[in-house]
Design a protein around this motif. Structure first.
Motif, PDB file in Angstrom:
ATOM      1  N   PHE A  35       4.348  -0.043  -2.924  1.00  0.00           N
ATOM      2  CA  PHE A  35       3.500  -0.713  -3.917  1.00  0.00           C
ATOM      3  C   PHE A  35       3.360   0.222  -5.101  1.00  0.00           C
ATOM      4  CE2 PHE A  35      -0.693  -1.186  -5.883  1.00  0.00           C
ATOM      5  CZ  PHE A  35      -0.626  -2.514  -6.291  1.00  0.00           C
ATOM      6  N   ARG A  36       3.617  -0.303  -6.321  1.00  0.00           N
ATOM      7  CA  ARG A  36       3.583   0.527  -7.510  1.00  0.00           C
ATOM      8  C   ARG A  36       2.758  -0.132  -8.596  1.00  0.00           C
ATOM      9  NH1 ARG A  36       8.812   2.673 -11.035  1.00  0.00           N
ATOM     10  NH2 ARG A  36       7.633   3.988 -12.493  1.00  0.00           N
ATOM     11  N   ALA A  37       1.907   0.658  -9.222  1.00  0.00           N
ATOM     12  CA  ALA A  37       1.120   0.216 -10.372  1.00  0.00           C
ATOM     13  C   ALA A  37       1.488   1.080 -11.569  1.00  0.00           C
ATOM     14  CB  ALA A  37      -0.375   0.334 -10.080  1.00  0.00           C
ATOM     15  N   ARG A  38       1.760   0.433 -12.707  1.00  0.00           N
ATOM     16  CA  ARG A  38       2.174   1.159 -13.910  1.00  0.00           C
ATOM     17  C   ARG A  38       1.342   0.685 -15.094  1.00  0.00           C
ATOM     18  NH1 ARG A  38       6.571   4.138 -15.595  1.00  0.00           N
ATOM     19  NH2 ARG A  38       7.078   4.026 -17.808  1.00  0.00           N
ATOM     20  N   LYS A  39       0.813   1.643 -15.842  1.00  0.00           N
ATOM     21  CA  LYS A  39      -0.035   1.361 -16.985  1.00  0.00           C
ATOM     22  C   LYS A  39       0.573   2.006 -18.223  1.00  0.00           C
ATOM     23  CE  LYS A  39      -3.838   0.623 -19.482  1.00  0.00           C
ATOM     24  NZ  LYS A  39      -4.261  -0.712 -19.944  1.00  0.00           N
ATOM     25  N   ARG A  40       0.666   1.238 -19.328  1.00  0.00           N
ATOM     26  CA  ARG A  40       1.227   1.760 -20.567  1.00  0.00           C
ATOM     27  C   ARG A  40       0.173   1.725 -21.664  1.00  0.00           C
ATOM     28  NH1 ARG A  40       5.701   3.210 -23.041  1.00  0.00           N
ATOM     29  NH2 ARG A  40       6.946   2.924 -21.161  1.00  0.00           N
ATOM     30  N   TRP A  41       0.086   2.848 -22.393  1.00  0.00           N
ATOM     31  CA  TRP A  41      -0.756   2.938 -23.571  1.00  0.00           C
ATOM     32  C   TRP A  41       0.138   2.930 -24.813  1.00  0.00           C
ATOM     33  CZ3 TRP A  41      -1.435   5.787 -19.136  1.00  0.00           C
ATOM     34  CH2 TRP A  41      -2.608   5.534 -18.413  1.00  0.00           C
ATOM     35  N   ASP A  42      -0.407   3.239 -25.985  1.00  0.00           N
ATOM     36  CA  ASP A  42       0.389   3.186 -27.218  1.00  0.00           C
ATOM     37  C   ASP A  42       1.582   4.133 -27.168  1.00  0.00           C
ATOM     38  OD1 ASP A  42      -1.293   1.297 -28.230  1.00  0.00           O
ATOM     39  OD2 ASP A  42      -2.531   2.724 -29.356  1.00  0.00           O
ATOM     40  N   GLU A  43       1.376   5.376 -26.738  1.00  0.00           N
ATOM     41  CA  GLU A  43       2.450   6.359 -26.750  1.00  0.00           C
ATOM     42  C   GLU A  43       2.657   7.038 -25.399  1.00  0.00           C
ATOM     43  OE1 GLU A  43       1.609   9.140 -29.806  1.00  0.00           O
ATOM     44  OE2 GLU A  43       2.185   7.783 -31.441  1.00  0.00           O
ATOM     45  N   ALA A  44       2.009   6.569 -24.362  1.00  0.00           N
ATOM     46  CA  ALA A  44       2.118   7.214 -23.057  1.00  0.00           C
ATOM     47  C   ALA A  44       2.087   6.161 -21.964  1.00  0.00           C
ATOM     48  CB  ALA A  44       0.980   8.224 -22.867  1.00  0.00           C
ATOM     49  N   SER A  45       2.450   6.585 -20.753  1.00  0.00           N
ATOM     50  CA  SER A  45       2.417   5.693 -19.601  1.00  0.00           C
ATOM     51  C   SER A  45       2.144   6.505 -18.353  1.00  0.00           C
ATOM     52  CB  SER A  45       3.737   4.922 -19.455  1.00  0.00           C
ATOM     53  OG  SER A  45       4.813   5.811 -19.187  1.00  0.00           O
ATOM     54  N   GLY A  46       1.568   5.851 -17.376  1.00  0.00           N
ATOM     55  CA  GLY A  46       1.291   6.491 -16.097  1.00  0.00           C
ATOM     56  C   GLY A  46       1.561   5.528 -14.967  1.00  0.00           C
ATOM     57  N   SER A  47       1.860   6.058 -13.781  1.00  0.00           N
ATOM     58  CA  SER A  47       2.148   5.197 -12.645  1.00  0.00           C
ATOM     59  C   SER A  47       1.684   5.864 -11.364  1.00  0.00           C
ATOM     60  CB  SER A  47       3.645   4.870 -12.565  1.00  0.00           C
ATOM     61  OG  SER A  47       4.403   6.026 -12.278  1.00  0.00           O
ATOM     62  N   ALA A  48       1.410   5.020 -10.366  1.00  0.00           N
ATOM     63  CA  ALA A  48       1.063   5.477  -9.024  1.00  0.00           C
ATOM     64  C   ALA A  48       1.860   4.641  -8.038  1.00  0.00           C
ATOM     65  CB  ALA A  48      -0.434   5.327  -8.765  1.00  0.00           C
ATOM     66  N   LYS A  49       2.393   5.292  -7.008  1.00  0.00           N
ATOM     67  CA  LYS A  49       3.243   4.598  -6.048  1.00  0.00           C
ATOM     68  C   LYS A  49       2.884   5.025  -4.636  1.00  0.00           C
ATOM     69  CE  LYS A  49       8.113   3.754  -4.903  1.00  0.00           C
ATOM     70  NZ  LYS A  49       9.529   4.067  -5.284  1.00  0.00           N
ATOM     71  N   LEU A  50       2.704   4.041  -3.761  1.00  0.00           N
ATOM     72  CA  LEU A  50       2.489   4.264  -2.337  1.00  0.00           C
ATOM     73  C   LEU A  50       3.672   3.663  -1.597  1.00  0.00           C
ATOM     74  CD1 LEU A  50      -1.292   3.278  -2.050  1.00  0.00           C
ATOM     75  CD2 LEU A  50      -0.334   5.571  -2.291  1.00  0.00           C
ATOM     76  N   ALA A  51       4.264   4.427  -0.677  1.00  0.00           N
ATOM     77  CA  ALA A  51       5.456   3.954   0.022  1.00  0.00           C
ATOM     78  C   ALA A  51       5.397   4.367   1.487  1.00  0.00           C
ATOM     79  CB  ALA A  51       6.725   4.506  -0.627  1.00  0.00           C
ATOM     80  N   PHE A  52       6.058   3.566   2.338  1.00  0.00           N
ATOM     81  CA  PHE A  52       6.152   3.904   3.749  1.00  0.00           C
ATOM     82  C   PHE A  52       7.545   3.559   4.255  1.00  0.00           C
ATOM     83  CE2 PHE A  52       5.462  -0.615   4.079  1.00  0.00           C
ATOM     84  CZ  PHE A  52       6.167  -0.983   5.220  1.00  0.00           C
ATOM     85  N   GLU A  53       7.916   4.217   5.336  1.00  0.00           N
ATOM     86  CA  GLU A  53       9.180   3.932   6.013  1.00  0.00           C
ATOM     87  C   GLU A  53       8.992   4.209   7.487  1.00  0.00           C
ATOM     88  OE1 GLU A  53      13.385   6.236   6.409  1.00  0.00           O
ATOM     89  OE2 GLU A  53      12.815   5.656   4.360  1.00  0.00           O
ATOM     90  N   THR A  54       9.428   3.302   8.334  1.00  0.00           N
ATOM     91  CA  THR A  54       9.319   3.490   9.773  1.00  0.00           C
ATOM     92  C   THR A  54      10.651   3.151  10.420  1.00  0.00           C
ATOM     93  OG1 THR A  54       8.102   2.846  11.779  1.00  0.00           O
ATOM     94  CG2 THR A  54       8.429   1.153  10.106  1.00  0.00           C
ATOM     95  N   ARG A  55      11.031   3.922  11.433  1.00  0.00           N
ATOM     96  CA  ARG A  55      12.306   3.690  12.120  1.00  0.00           C
ATOM     97  C   ARG A  55      12.107   3.841  13.624  1.00  0.00           C
ATOM     98  NH1 ARG A  55      17.859   6.496  10.192  1.00  0.00           N
ATOM     99  NH2 ARG A  55      17.135   5.447   8.290  1.00  0.00           N
ATOM    100  N   ASN A  56      12.547   2.837  14.378  1.00  0.00           N
ATOM    101  CA  ASN A  56      12.482   2.843  15.835  1.00  0.00           C
ATOM    102  C   ASN A  56      13.902   2.739  16.378  1.00  0.00           C
ATOM    103  OD1 ASN A  56       9.594   2.839  16.063  1.00  0.00           O
ATOM    104  ND2 ASN A  56       9.630   0.694  15.444  1.00  0.00           N
ATOM    105  N   TYR A  57      14.325   3.756  17.127  1.00  0.00           N
ATOM    106  CA  TYR A  57      15.693   3.804  17.638  1.00  0.00           C
ATOM    107  C   TYR A  57      15.832   2.974  18.908  1.00  0.00           C
ATOM    108  CZ  TYR A  57      16.973   7.400  14.314  1.00  0.00           C
ATOM    109  OH  TYR A  57      17.248   8.085  13.145  1.00  0.00           O
ATOM    110  N   ILE A  58      16.992   2.372  19.071  1.00  0.00           N
ATOM    111  CA  ILE A  58      17.341   1.591  20.252  1.00  0.00           C
ATOM    112  C   ILE A  58      18.194   2.483  21.141  1.00  0.00           C
ATOM    113  CG2 ILE A  58      18.441  -0.512  21.109  1.00  0.00           C
ATOM    114  CD1 ILE A  58      18.071  -1.678  18.294  1.00  0.00           C
ATOM    115  N   GLY A  59      17.622   2.998  22.193  1.00  0.00           N
ATOM    116  CA  GLY A  59      18.321   3.954  23.035  1.00  0.00           C
ATOM    117  C   GLY A  59      17.785   5.350  22.798  1.00  0.00           C
ATOM    118  N   GLU A  60      18.327   6.316  23.540  1.00  0.00           N
ATOM    119  CA  GLU A  60      17.855   7.689  23.474  1.00  0.00           C
ATOM    120  C   GLU A  60      18.955   8.609  22.995  1.00  0.00           C
ATOM    121  OE1 GLU A  60      16.357   8.815  27.237  1.00  0.00           O
ATOM    122  OE2 GLU A  60      14.682   7.390  27.217  1.00  0.00           O
TER     123      GLU A  60
END
Length: 320
Positions: A35-60
């Motif tokens: 999920f990302r939020a981005r804000k722009r002003w006249d001459e600048a910009s800022g952003s915040a990002k939250l991310a996840f990743e999950t992996r479950n293996y089949i077998g050992e």
């Protein structure tokens, strides 16, 4: 897009891998999103990002452990010297959790800096990435500092010709250096020349010299000389073709011991290609392929890598 130049974006992805034979690596189920939020002003910009990743293996497998990776990143960009340049600063925190093995857990902090400037038909970009990674192993093994620099100018030599030199450097420093975790430095210098046949078709040639040095690893200490030949054809929302052919030779500082080793001097040719084809305005077919044979002085070391990936993408919303 919301009010006051506020943009919100969410991505979700799933991946299922099944091994094609018993000797190959185990399969897995993977899910990712951000999920990302981005804000722009006249001459600048800022952003915040939250991310996840999950992996479950089949077998050992001793090399496969279920895990969850969470990341949080903040960026801020603004003009630094003039209206023709931009300085970007960023920070990211990441945490990897593997419930079956504490040795695979780590915390990662990254600092990013990037500066780019346009002057006439010339362009300059410089990037820096600093990282501190700490594992939860109960000792200091694997803990390290990493620094990466990338300097990438584009110098116009006329209407169709562009001089494109490039310099990369990467350095690792471990809390406890060993043959498994050696302190090492990598330097790459390219002297590229690009030709524009049209606004849509470009080709390039770039001699490249790579130096790798490690204090406790002969396999990471080498010199490499190669030549990159590239071709790019882009018609946005129609077709995009990008190919690179790179022949070269790598020589190690120390000759391998005995009749067989995991490394020896070799000649290689690397083929990399990417193709995107818009079947309709919302459906795109992507293909990535890489083929790299190596011919070593020790025949038993000869090795070939082949990778092919395809993706069919449907865009629910797109800009005309």
């Amino acid at each position: 897009t919301g009010p006051n130049n506020l943009k919100l974006k969410t991505d979700l992805a799933g991946d299922i891998r099944a091994p094609y034979n018993k000797e190959s690596s185990t399969g897995y189920l993977k899910g990712a999103g951000n999920f990302r939020a981005r804000k722009r002003w006249d001459e600048a910009s800022g952003s915040a990002k939250l991310a996840f990743e999950t992996r479950n293996y089949i077998g050992e497998s001793s090399y496969s452990s279920d895990y969850t990776l969470s990341r949080m990143r903040f960026d801020f960009s603004f003009p630094f010297f003039s209206d023709n340049d931009e300085l970007s600063l960023g920070y990211q925190f990441a945490f990897r959790y593997a419930p079956d093995t504490t040795g695979a857990n780590y915390q990662r902090n990254n600092l990013y800096a990037s500066w780019q400037q346009f002057v006439g038909g010339n362009y300059f970009r410089g990037d820096f990435d600093g990282e501190r990674r700490v594992y939860n192993r109960g000792d200091l093994s694997g803990n390290h500092w990493r620094m990466y620099w990338d300097i990438d100018p584009r110098i116009s030599m006329g209407e169709k010709l562009t001089l494109a030199p490039r310099f990369n450097a990467e350095s690792y420093r471990y809390d406890v250096a060993s043959s498994v975790y050696p302190n090492r430095d990598l330097f790459v210098v390219k002297s590229g020349l690009e030709w524009a046949f049209s606004p849509f078709v470009h080709a390039g040639v770039a001699p490249k010299y790579t130096i790798s040095r490690a204090n406790l690893s002969d396999s990471d200490t080498y010199d490499e000389l190669s030549l990159e030949l590239s071709f790019d054809w882009l018609r946005y929302r129609r077709i995009w073709l990008d190919f690179i052919v790179e022949p070269g030779e790598r020589g190690y500082a120390e000759a391998p011991e005995g009749d067989f080793s995991f490394f020896s001097d070799f000649f290689f040719v690397e083929f990399c290609g990417m193709a995107s084809w818009w079947l309709t305005g919302k459906i795109r077919l992507d293909c990535i392929a890489m083929y790299s044979p190596e011919w070593h002085k020790i025949d038993e070391d000869d090795f070939t890598t082949l990778y092919i990936s395809t993706n069919l993408k449907y865009e629910f919303f797109n800009e005309k």
